[in-house]
Motif scaffolding. Structure first.
Motif, PDB file in Angstrom:
ATOM      1  N   HIS A 186       0.814  -1.212   0.000  1.00  0.00           N
ATOM      2  CA  HIS A 186       0.000   0.000   0.000  1.00  0.00           C
ATOM      3  C   HIS A 186       0.856   1.275   0.000  1.00  0.00           C
ATOM      4  CE1 HIS A 186      -3.392  -2.620   0.657  1.00  0.00           C
ATOM      5  NE2 HIS A 186      -2.773  -3.128   1.702  1.00  0.00           N
ATOM      6  N   PRO A 187       1.590   1.530  -1.078  1.00  0.00           N
ATOM      7  CA  PRO A 187       2.462   2.704  -1.121  1.00  0.00           C
ATOM      8  C   PRO A 187       1.671   4.002  -0.995  1.00  0.00           C
ATOM      9  CG  PRO A 187       2.191   1.794  -3.316  1.00  0.00           C
ATOM     10  CD  PRO A 187       1.542   0.829  -2.361  1.00  0.00           C
ATOM     11  N   GLU A 188       2.248   4.959  -0.293  1.00  0.00           N
ATOM     12  CA  GLU A 188       1.606   6.249  -0.083  1.00  0.00           C
ATOM     13  C   GLU A 188       2.220   7.334  -0.959  1.00  0.00           C
ATOM     14  OE1 GLU A 188       2.475   6.575   4.025  1.00  0.00           O
ATOM     15  OE2 GLU A 188       0.927   5.162   4.617  1.00  0.00           O
ATOM     16  N   CYS A 189       3.527   7.243  -1.173  1.00  0.00           N
ATOM     17  CA  CYS A 189       4.243   8.305  -1.875  1.00  0.00           C
ATOM     18  C   CYS A 189       5.412   7.711  -2.659  1.00  0.00           C
ATOM     19  CB  CYS A 189       4.741   9.319  -0.850  1.00  0.00           C
ATOM     20  SG  CYS A 189       5.673  10.689  -1.556  1.00  0.00           S
ATOM     21  N   LEU A 190       5.645   8.250  -3.851  1.00  0.00           N
ATOM     22  CA  LEU A 190       6.840   7.938  -4.638  1.00  0.00           C
ATOM     23  C   LEU A 190       7.677   9.204  -4.701  1.00  0.00           C
ATOM     24  CD1 LEU A 190       5.531   6.082  -7.828  1.00  0.00           C
ATOM     25  CD2 LEU A 190       6.654   5.071  -5.874  1.00  0.00           C
ATOM     26  N   ILE A 191       8.938   9.090  -4.461  1.00  0.00           N
ATOM     27  CA  ILE A 191       9.850  10.230  -4.616  1.00  0.00           C
ATOM     28  C   ILE A 191      10.816   9.860  -5.725  1.00  0.00           C
ATOM     29  CG2 ILE A 191      11.570  11.693  -3.507  1.00  0.00           C
ATOM     30  CD1 ILE A 191      10.186  10.903  -0.812  1.00  0.00           C
ATOM     31  N   ILE A 192      10.775  10.639  -6.790  1.00  0.00           N
ATOM     32  CA  ILE A 192      11.639  10.396  -7.941  1.00  0.00           C
ATOM     33  C   ILE A 192      12.398  11.681  -8.203  1.00  0.00           C
ATOM     34  CG2 ILE A 192      11.722   9.808 -10.386  1.00  0.00           C
ATOM     35  CD1 ILE A 192       9.176   8.167  -9.891  1.00  0.00           C
ATOM     36  N   GLY A 193      13.704  11.616  -8.076  1.00  0.00           N
ATOM     37  CA  GLY A 193      14.516  12.828  -8.186  1.00  0.00           C
ATOM     38  C   GLY A 193      14.177  13.769  -7.049  1.00  0.00           C
ATOM     39  N   GLU A 194      13.815  14.972  -7.385  1.00  0.00           N
ATOM     40  CA  GLU A 194      13.488  15.989  -6.375  1.00  0.00           C
ATOM     41  C   GLU A 194      11.993  16.127  -6.127  1.00  0.00           C
ATOM     42  OE1 GLU A 194      15.794  17.878  -4.653  1.00  0.00           O
ATOM     43  OE2 GLU A 194      17.254  16.528  -5.574  1.00  0.00           O
ATOM     44  N   LYS A 195      11.164  15.368  -6.840  1.00  0.00           N
ATOM     45  CA  LYS A 195       9.716  15.528  -6.725  1.00  0.00           C
ATOM     46  C   LYS A 195       9.076  14.352  -6.004  1.00  0.00           C
ATOM     47  CE  LYS A 195       8.656  18.523 -10.573  1.00  0.00           C
ATOM     48  NZ  LYS A 195       7.755  18.725 -11.691  1.00  0.00           N
ATOM     49  N   ALA A 196       8.005  14.670  -5.291  1.00  0.00           N
ATOM     50  CA  ALA A 196       7.225  13.650  -4.596  1.00  0.00           C
ATOM     51  C   ALA A 196       5.858  13.536  -5.263  1.00  0.00           C
ATOM     52  CB  ALA A 196       7.055  14.028  -3.126  1.00  0.00           C
ATOM     53  N   TYR A 197       5.336  12.320  -5.305  1.00  0.00           N
ATOM     54  CA  TYR A 197       4.067  12.032  -5.956  1.00  0.00           C
ATOM     55  C   TYR A 197       3.214  11.203  -5.006  1.00  0.00           C
ATOM     56  CZ  TYR A 197       6.830  13.385  -9.981  1.00  0.00           C
ATOM     57  OH  TYR A 197       7.646  14.068 -10.847  1.00  0.00           O
ATOM     58  N   THR A 198       1.975  11.621  -4.797  1.00  0.00           N
ATOM     59  CA  THR A 198       1.044  10.896  -3.947  1.00  0.00           C
ATOM     60  C   THR A 198       0.427   9.759  -4.752  1.00  0.00           C
ATOM     61  OG1 THR A 198       0.534  12.902  -2.719  1.00  0.00           O
ATOM     62  CG2 THR A 198      -1.036  11.084  -2.531  1.00  0.00           C
ATOM     63  N   VAL A 199       0.501   8.557  -4.226  1.00  0.00           N
ATOM     64  CA  VAL A 199      -0.067   7.396  -4.914  1.00  0.00           C
ATOM     65  C   VAL A 199      -1.574   7.374  -4.688  1.00  0.00           C
ATOM     66  CG1 VAL A 199      -0.087   4.874  -5.044  1.00  0.00           C
ATOM     67  CG2 VAL A 199       2.078   6.095  -4.665  1.00  0.00           C
ATOM     68  N   ARG A 200      -2.327   7.352  -5.768  1.00  0.00           N
ATOM     69  CA  ARG A 200      -3.787   7.294  -5.695  1.00  0.00           C
ATOM     70  C   ARG A 200      -4.312   5.868  -5.845  1.00  0.00           C
ATOM     71  NH1 ARG A 200      -4.690  11.745  -3.209  1.00  0.00           N
ATOM     72  NH2 ARG A 200      -4.558  13.628  -4.421  1.00  0.00           N
ATOM     73  N   ARG A 201      -3.548   5.046  -6.577  1.00  0.00           N
ATOM     74  CA  ARG A 201      -3.981   3.675  -6.822  1.00  0.00           C
ATOM     75  C   ARG A 201      -2.778   2.808  -7.127  1.00  0.00           C
ATOM     76  NH1 ARG A 201      -9.037   1.771 -10.257  1.00  0.00           N
ATOM     77  NH2 ARG A 201      -8.725  -0.461  -9.942  1.00  0.00           N
ATOM     78  N   ALA A 202      -2.767   1.595  -6.603  1.00  0.00           N
ATOM     79  CA  ALA A 202      -1.717   0.621  -6.910  1.00  0.00           C
ATOM     80  C   ALA A 202      -2.353  -0.764  -6.913  1.00  0.00           C
ATOM     81  CB  ALA A 202      -0.583   0.693  -5.895  1.00  0.00           C
ATOM     82  N   ASP A 203      -2.281  -1.446  -8.040  1.00  0.00           N
ATOM     83  CA  ASP A 203      -2.888  -2.765  -8.185  1.00  0.00           C
ATOM     84  C   ASP A 203      -1.876  -3.748  -8.747  1.00  0.00           C
ATOM     85  OD1 ASP A 203      -5.585  -2.070  -7.418  1.00  0.00           O
ATOM     86  OD2 ASP A 203      -5.746  -1.026  -9.340  1.00  0.00           O
ATOM     87  N   THR A 204      -1.987  -4.989  -8.317  1.00  0.00           N
ATOM     88  CA  THR A 204      -1.140  -6.042  -8.851  1.00  0.00           C
ATOM     89  C   THR A 204      -1.788  -6.597 -10.118  1.00  0.00           C
ATOM     90  OG1 THR A 204      -0.393  -6.633  -6.642  1.00  0.00           O
ATOM     91  CG2 THR A 204      -0.072  -8.276  -8.356  1.00  0.00           C
ATOM     92  N   ILE A 205      -1.014  -6.705 -11.181  1.00  0.00           N
ATOM     93  CA  ILE A 205      -1.485  -7.256 -12.442  1.00  0.00           C
ATOM     94  C   ILE A 205      -1.122  -8.741 -12.476  1.00  0.00           C
ATOM     95  CG2 ILE A 205      -1.342  -7.103 -14.957  1.00  0.00           C
ATOM     96  CD1 ILE A 205      -2.631  -4.644 -13.478  1.00  0.00           C
ATOM     97  N   LEU A 206      -2.120  -9.563 -12.752  1.00  0.00           N
ATOM     98  CA  LEU A 206      -1.944 -11.017 -12.764  1.00  0.00           C
ATOM     99  C   LEU A 206      -2.010 -11.562 -14.188  1.00  0.00           C
ATOM    100  CD1 LEU A 206      -4.399 -11.960  -9.874  1.00  0.00           C
ATOM    101  CD2 LEU A 206      -1.929 -11.695  -9.715  1.00  0.00           C
ATOM    102  N   TYR A 207      -1.289 -12.637 -14.411  1.00  0.00           N
ATOM    103  CA  TYR A 207      -1.390 -13.398 -15.641  1.00  0.00           C
ATOM    104  C   TYR A 207      -1.380 -14.872 -15.254  1.00  0.00           C
ATOM    105  CZ  TYR A 207      -0.280 -15.462 -20.153  1.00  0.00           C
ATOM    106  OH  TYR A 207      -0.296 -16.223 -21.291  1.00  0.00           O
TER     107      TYR A 207
END
Length: 112
Positions: free
Chosen positions: A69-90
């Motif tokens: 259940h990630p809340e935030c991604l920080i990439i470089g100098e910017k932070a991003y709020t995670v709105r949705r994260a789902d596992t993709i199945l095959y």
């Protein structure tokens, strides 16, 4: 297929810091701006902290990320709020995590 996707993410993904439950972890993700022409991406939302851009970003990560259940991604100098994260199945096999996020997150000055 699972091993191939895992290798692609680890070899070619961008470095990211992922936070959940107040703990930060390093990870690799594919990260892309969603260039949708939908109304949702065109309008602006005014919040108490000012104007928040409505652009969304897509990320693809290792399959175990969604379960945390990630809340935030920080990439470089910017932070991003995670709105949705789902596992993709095959065929009942977890291939990767697919998610959407928006600008803003743990690094916002009014949250510290």
């Amino acid at each position: 297929m699972k091993d191939l996707i895992k290798k692609l993410i680890k070899d070619y993904g961008s470095d990211a810091i992922v936070t959940y439950n107040g703990v930060a972890y390093s990870s690799k993700v594919f990260f892309q701006l969603v260039t949708s022409k939908s109304w949702q991406n065109m309008e602006r939302m005014v919040d108490t902290g000012g104007i928040i851009p409505r652009g969304q970003y897509l990320f693809i990560a290792l399959p175990d990320l969604a379960a945390k259940h990630p809340e935030c991604l920080i990439i470089g100098e910017k932070a991003y709020t995670v709105r949705r994260a789902d596992t993709i199945l095959y065929r009942n096999e977890q291939l990767f995590t697919w998610g959407l996020c928006v600008e803003g997150g743990d690094m916002d000055p009014w949250l510290t």
